[in-house]
Motif scaffolding. Structure first.
Motif, PDB file in Angstrom:
ATOM      1  N   GLU A  63       1.146  -1.108  -0.140  1.00  5.80           N
ATOM      2  CA  GLU A  63      -0.324  -0.197  -0.107  1.00  5.80           C
ATOM      3  C   GLU A  63       1.357   1.500  -0.132  1.00  5.80           C
ATOM      4  O   GLU A  63       0.046   2.075  -0.817  1.00  5.80           O
ATOM      5  CB  GLU A  63      -1.137  -0.243   1.288  1.00  5.80           C
ATOM      6  N   ARG A  64       1.882   1.822   0.797  1.00  2.26           N
ATOM      7  CA  ARG A  64       2.887   2.713   0.773  1.00  2.26           C
ATOM      8  C   ARG A  64       3.340   2.852  -0.625  1.00  2.26           C
ATOM      9  O   ARG A  64       3.806   3.569  -0.651  1.00  2.26           O
ATOM     10  CB  ARG A  64       3.556   2.200   1.592  1.00  2.26           C
ATOM     11  N   ARG A  65       3.706   1.938  -1.731  1.00  2.00           N
ATOM     12  CA  ARG A  65       4.504   2.360  -2.576  1.00  2.00           C
ATOM     13  C   ARG A  65       3.072   2.787  -3.657  1.00  2.00           C
ATOM     14  O   ARG A  65       2.889   3.253  -3.992  1.00  2.00           O
ATOM     15  CB  ARG A  65       4.932   1.278  -3.692  1.00  2.00           C
ATOM     16  N   MET A  66       1.945   2.072  -3.539  1.00  2.00           N
ATOM     17  CA  MET A  66       0.752   2.011  -4.698  1.00  2.00           C
ATOM     18  C   MET A  66      -0.157   3.431  -4.572  1.00  2.00           C
ATOM     19  O   MET A  66      -0.439   3.783  -5.497  1.00  2.00           O
ATOM     20  CB  MET A  66      -0.387   0.920  -4.147  1.00  2.00           C
ATOM     21  N   GLU A  67       0.373   3.723  -2.891  1.00  2.00           N
ATOM     22  CA  GLU A  67      -0.780   5.092  -3.234  1.00  2.00           C
ATOM     23  C   GLU A  67       0.166   6.068  -3.771  1.00  2.00           C
ATOM     24  O   GLU A  67      -0.262   6.969  -4.463  1.00  2.00           O
ATOM     25  CB  GLU A  67      -0.793   5.597  -1.723  1.00  2.00           C
ATOM     26  N   TYR A  68       1.796   5.866  -4.202  1.00  5.03           N
ATOM     27  CA  TYR A  68       1.961   6.672  -4.839  1.00  5.03           C
ATOM     28  C   TYR A  68       2.185   6.567  -5.953  1.00  5.03           C
ATOM     29  O   TYR A  68       2.582   7.189  -6.904  1.00  5.03           O
ATOM     30  CB  TYR A  68       4.028   6.564  -4.582  1.00  5.03           C
ATOM     31  N   ALA A  69       2.344   5.549  -6.825  1.00  3.30           N
ATOM     32  CA  ALA A  69       1.874   5.537  -7.680  1.00  3.30           C
ATOM     33  C   ALA A  69       0.679   5.689  -8.658  1.00  3.30           C
ATOM     34  O   ALA A  69       0.733   6.188  -9.056  1.00  3.30           O
ATOM     35  CB  ALA A  69       1.974   3.467  -7.592  1.00  3.30           C
ATOM     36  N   VAL A  70      -0.592   5.471  -7.860  1.00  7.32           N
ATOM     37  CA  VAL A  70      -1.552   5.929  -7.899  1.00  7.32           C
ATOM     38  C   VAL A  70      -1.432   7.882  -8.441  1.00  7.32           C
ATOM     39  O   VAL A  70      -2.443   8.150  -9.063  1.00  7.32           O
ATOM     40  CB  VAL A  70      -3.060   5.982  -6.920  1.00  7.32           C
ATOM     41  N   THR A  71      -0.677   8.572  -7.675  1.00 10.41           N
ATOM     42  CA  THR A  71      -0.977   9.798  -7.256  1.00 10.41           C
ATOM     43  C   THR A  71      -0.410  10.060  -9.216  1.00 10.41           C
ATOM     44  O   THR A  71      -0.678  10.971  -9.967  1.00 10.41           O
ATOM     45  CB  THR A  71      -0.193  10.235  -6.267  1.00 10.41           C
TER      46      THR A  71
ATOM     47  N   ASP B 117      -3.828  13.408 -15.853  1.00 10.71           N
ATOM     48  CA  ASP B 117      -4.734  15.038 -15.564  1.00 10.71           C
ATOM     49  C   ASP B 117      -3.958  15.877 -16.921  1.00 10.71           C
ATOM     50  O   ASP B 117      -4.764  16.576 -17.220  1.00 10.71           O
ATOM     51  CB  ASP B 117      -4.144  15.148 -14.879  1.00 10.71           C
ATOM     52  N   ALA B 118      -2.612  15.509 -16.612  1.00 11.09           N
ATOM     53  CA  ALA B 118      -1.831  16.737 -17.814  1.00 11.09           C
ATOM     54  C   ALA B 118      -1.887  16.728 -18.530  1.00 11.09           C
ATOM     55  O   ALA B 118      -2.101  17.448 -19.952  1.00 11.09           O
ATOM     56  CB  ALA B 118      -0.519  16.470 -16.936  1.00 11.09           C
TER      57      ALA B 118
ATOM     58  N   VAL C 215      -3.369   7.101 -29.508  1.00 13.79           N
ATOM     59  CA  VAL C 215      -2.613   6.300 -28.632  1.00 13.79           C
ATOM     60  C   VAL C 215      -0.974   5.945 -28.216  1.00 13.79           C
ATOM     61  O   VAL C 215      -1.609   5.739 -26.889  1.00 13.79           O
ATOM     62  CB  VAL C 215      -2.609   4.617 -29.694  1.00 13.79           C
ATOM     63  N   GLU C 216      -0.191   6.812 -28.533  1.00  8.50           N
ATOM     64  CA  GLU C 216       1.215   6.942 -28.284  1.00  8.50           C
ATOM     65  C   GLU C 216       1.032   7.616 -26.830  1.00  8.50           C
ATOM     66  O   GLU C 216       1.128   7.488 -25.848  1.00  8.50           O
ATOM     67  CB  GLU C 216       2.040   7.018 -28.712  1.00  8.50           C
ATOM     68  N   GLY C 217       0.446   9.022 -27.125  1.00  6.43           N
ATOM     69  CA  GLY C 217       0.412  10.079 -26.415  1.00  6.43           C
ATOM     70  C   GLY C 217      -1.116   9.557 -24.285  1.00  6.43           C
ATOM     71  O   GLY C 217       0.422   9.529 -23.389  1.00  6.43           O
ATOM     72  N   ALA C 218      -1.408   8.428 -25.482  1.00  3.03           N
ATOM     73  CA  ALA C 218      -2.344   8.306 -24.108  1.00  3.03           C
ATOM     74  C   ALA C 218      -1.965   7.244 -22.842  1.00  3.03           C
ATOM     75  O   ALA C 218      -1.149   7.077 -21.729  1.00  3.03           O
ATOM     76  CB  ALA C 218      -3.666   7.307 -24.394  1.00  3.03           C
ATOM     77  N   LEU C 219      -0.842   5.837 -23.651  1.00  3.54           N
ATOM     78  CA  LEU C 219      -0.375   5.157 -23.052  1.00  3.54           C
ATOM     79  C   LEU C 219       1.127   5.743 -22.065  1.00  3.54           C
ATOM     80  O   LEU C 219       1.222   6.251 -20.884  1.00  3.54           O
ATOM     81  CB  LEU C 219       0.479   3.951 -24.143  1.00  3.54           C
ATOM     82  N   ARG C 220       1.821   7.283 -22.819  1.00  3.28           N
ATOM     83  CA  ARG C 220       2.642   7.487 -21.934  1.00  3.28           C
ATOM     84  C   ARG C 220       2.905   8.426 -20.865  1.00  3.28           C
ATOM     85  O   ARG C 220       3.496   7.839 -20.278  1.00  3.28           O
ATOM     86  CB  ARG C 220       3.553   9.171 -23.250  1.00  3.28           C
ATOM     87  N   ALA C 221       1.226   8.774 -20.772  1.00  5.16           N
ATOM     88  CA  ALA C 221       0.837   9.467 -20.184  1.00  5.16           C
ATOM     89  C   ALA C 221       0.692   8.442 -18.713  1.00  5.16           C
ATOM     90  O   ALA C 221       0.938   8.720 -17.814  1.00  5.16           O
ATOM     91  CB  ALA C 221      -0.635  10.270 -20.201  1.00  5.16           C
ATOM     92  N   TYR C 222       0.096   7.116 -19.203  1.00  9.82           N
ATOM     93  CA  TYR C 222      -0.075   6.335 -18.376  1.00  9.82           C
ATOM     94  C   TYR C 222       0.711   5.743 -17.260  1.00  9.82           C
ATOM     95  O   TYR C 222       1.297   5.621 -16.449  1.00  9.82           O
ATOM     96  CB  TYR C 222      -1.022   5.493 -18.113  1.00  9.82           C
ATOM     97  N   TYR C 223       2.075   5.292 -18.659  1.00 12.96           N
ATOM     98  CA  TYR C 223       3.663   4.401 -18.285  1.00 12.96           C
ATOM     99  C   TYR C 223       4.443   4.965 -17.415  1.00 12.96           C
ATOM    100  O   TYR C 223       5.306   4.886 -16.518  1.00 12.96           O
ATOM    101  CB  TYR C 223       3.760   3.240 -19.668  1.00 12.96           C
ATOM    102  N   ASP C 224       5.245   6.518 -18.896  1.00 13.82           N
ATOM    103  CA  ASP C 224       6.465   7.010 -18.811  1.00 13.82           C
ATOM    104  C   ASP C 224       6.636   7.518 -17.194  1.00 13.82           C
ATOM    105  O   ASP C 224       7.897   6.970 -16.847  1.00 13.82           O
ATOM    106  CB  ASP C 224       6.439   8.411 -19.767  1.00 13.82           C
ATOM    107  N   GLY C 225       5.598   8.449 -16.455  1.00  6.31           N
ATOM    108  CA  GLY C 225       6.201   8.504 -15.120  1.00  6.31           C
ATOM    109  C   GLY C 225       6.116   7.156 -13.988  1.00  6.31           C
ATOM    110  O   GLY C 225       7.117   7.034 -13.047  1.00  6.31           O
ATOM    111  N   ALA C 226       5.855   6.306 -14.492  1.00  8.47           N
ATOM    112  CA  ALA C 226       5.552   5.092 -14.047  1.00  8.47           C
ATOM    113  C   ALA C 226       7.100   4.645 -13.736  1.00  8.47           C
ATOM    114  O   ALA C 226       7.084   3.500 -12.790  1.00  8.47           O
ATOM    115  CB  ALA C 226       4.089   4.020 -13.853  1.00  8.47           C
ATOM    116  N   PHE C 227       7.398   5.099 -15.227  1.00  2.13           N
ATOM    117  CA  PHE C 227       8.494   3.993 -14.734  1.00  2.13           C
ATOM    118  C   PHE C 227      10.027   4.807 -14.368  1.00  2.13           C
ATOM    119  O   PHE C 227      11.108   4.731 -14.035  1.00  2.13           O
ATOM    120  CB  PHE C 227       9.871   4.001 -16.760  1.00  2.13           C
TER     121      PHE C 227
END
Length: 230
Positions: free
Chosen positions: A72-80, A87-88, A99-111
């Motif tokens: 939970e301590r990691r997932m809370e940050y990951a969701v944020t 949002d951005a 398609v690529e833009g939406a996927l980048r918004a979802y995955y790039d920050g996670a990496f």
């Protein structure tokens, strides 16, 4: 005037508690990443820390509660992070996502946390992969945290490909999610297969390729269905 605490003075009880809990979570995270949920006991964590198991039981009711706290301590940050990325992106493109833009918004920050090797996140990556591939309990944990964001991502992809079959979008996300989990596992297999040309720990190389490759799959399925419908 009240006296100010001296630098290097005794820590408060709350500070001591926070430090102890963090050490327990960090140690547990490392062991769960290495051995999996069923391969770790409370005693294993205590032995690695050099403490009595009773101290861990004082803070956590049992192994399940301990594992939940690690997750939970990691997932809370990951969701944020992912929420901020979506949002951005939506604020920037409005009703014209790609398609690529939406996927980048979802995955790039996670990496990013894996690229930067922040605060032992790579241990958590392996735990996430374990949970993502565990029926029942594991899936329930991901459902609670990620389902709203996944459905939001699917909505963006549907806008990018307005006449795409919904099942193609969901299957494409399933394939993408599976690849993401494998990457976080860092099994070392690609290192051996490539003779060292590729490395499981090279998250910079992954981030440079991942979304472009996955977007190609989404678009290929979309184009195939369009051709079949002619």
């Amino acid at each position: 005037m009240a006296a100010q605490p001296k630098p290097g003075g005794r820590r408060t009880r709350a500070e001591q508690r926070a430090t102890t809990v963090k050490l327990i979570l960090d140690t547990s995270e490392e062991l769960f990443a290495q051995l999996g949920y069923y391969g770790v006991t409370i005693k294993d964590v205590a032995d690695k820390m050099g403490i009595h198991p009773a101290l861990i039981h004082y803070y956590f009711e049992g192994k399940r509660a301990l594992f939940d706290a690690v997750f939970e301590r990691r997932m809370e940050y990951a969701v944020t992070v992912r929420t901020a990325g979506l949002d951005a992106y939506e604020a920037k493109v409005g009703d014209r996502p790609t398609v690529e833009g939406a996927l980048r918004a979802y995955y790039d920050g996670a990496f990013d946390v894996y690229v930067n090797e922040e605060d032992n996140w790579r241990h958590f990556g392996r735990i996430f992969a374990q949970v993502a591939n565990a029926p029942g309990y594991g899936v329930e944990m991901l459902d609670a945290y990620l389902d709203p964001m996944v459905l939001r991502l699917i909505g963006l992809l549907q806008k990018a490909l307005p006449d795409a079959a919904p099942e193609d979008l969901f299957w494409s996300f399933q394939f993408t999610s599976g690849a993401y989990s494998l990457i976080l596992s860092r099994t070392g297999r690609i290192d051996r297969l490539s003779g060292g040309l590729c490395k499981s720990d090279d998250f910079v190389a992954v981030r440079e390729r991942f979304v472009t490759f996955m977007a190609g799959g989404f678009n290929a399925l979309y184009k195939r269905r369009k051709q079949k419908s002619k």
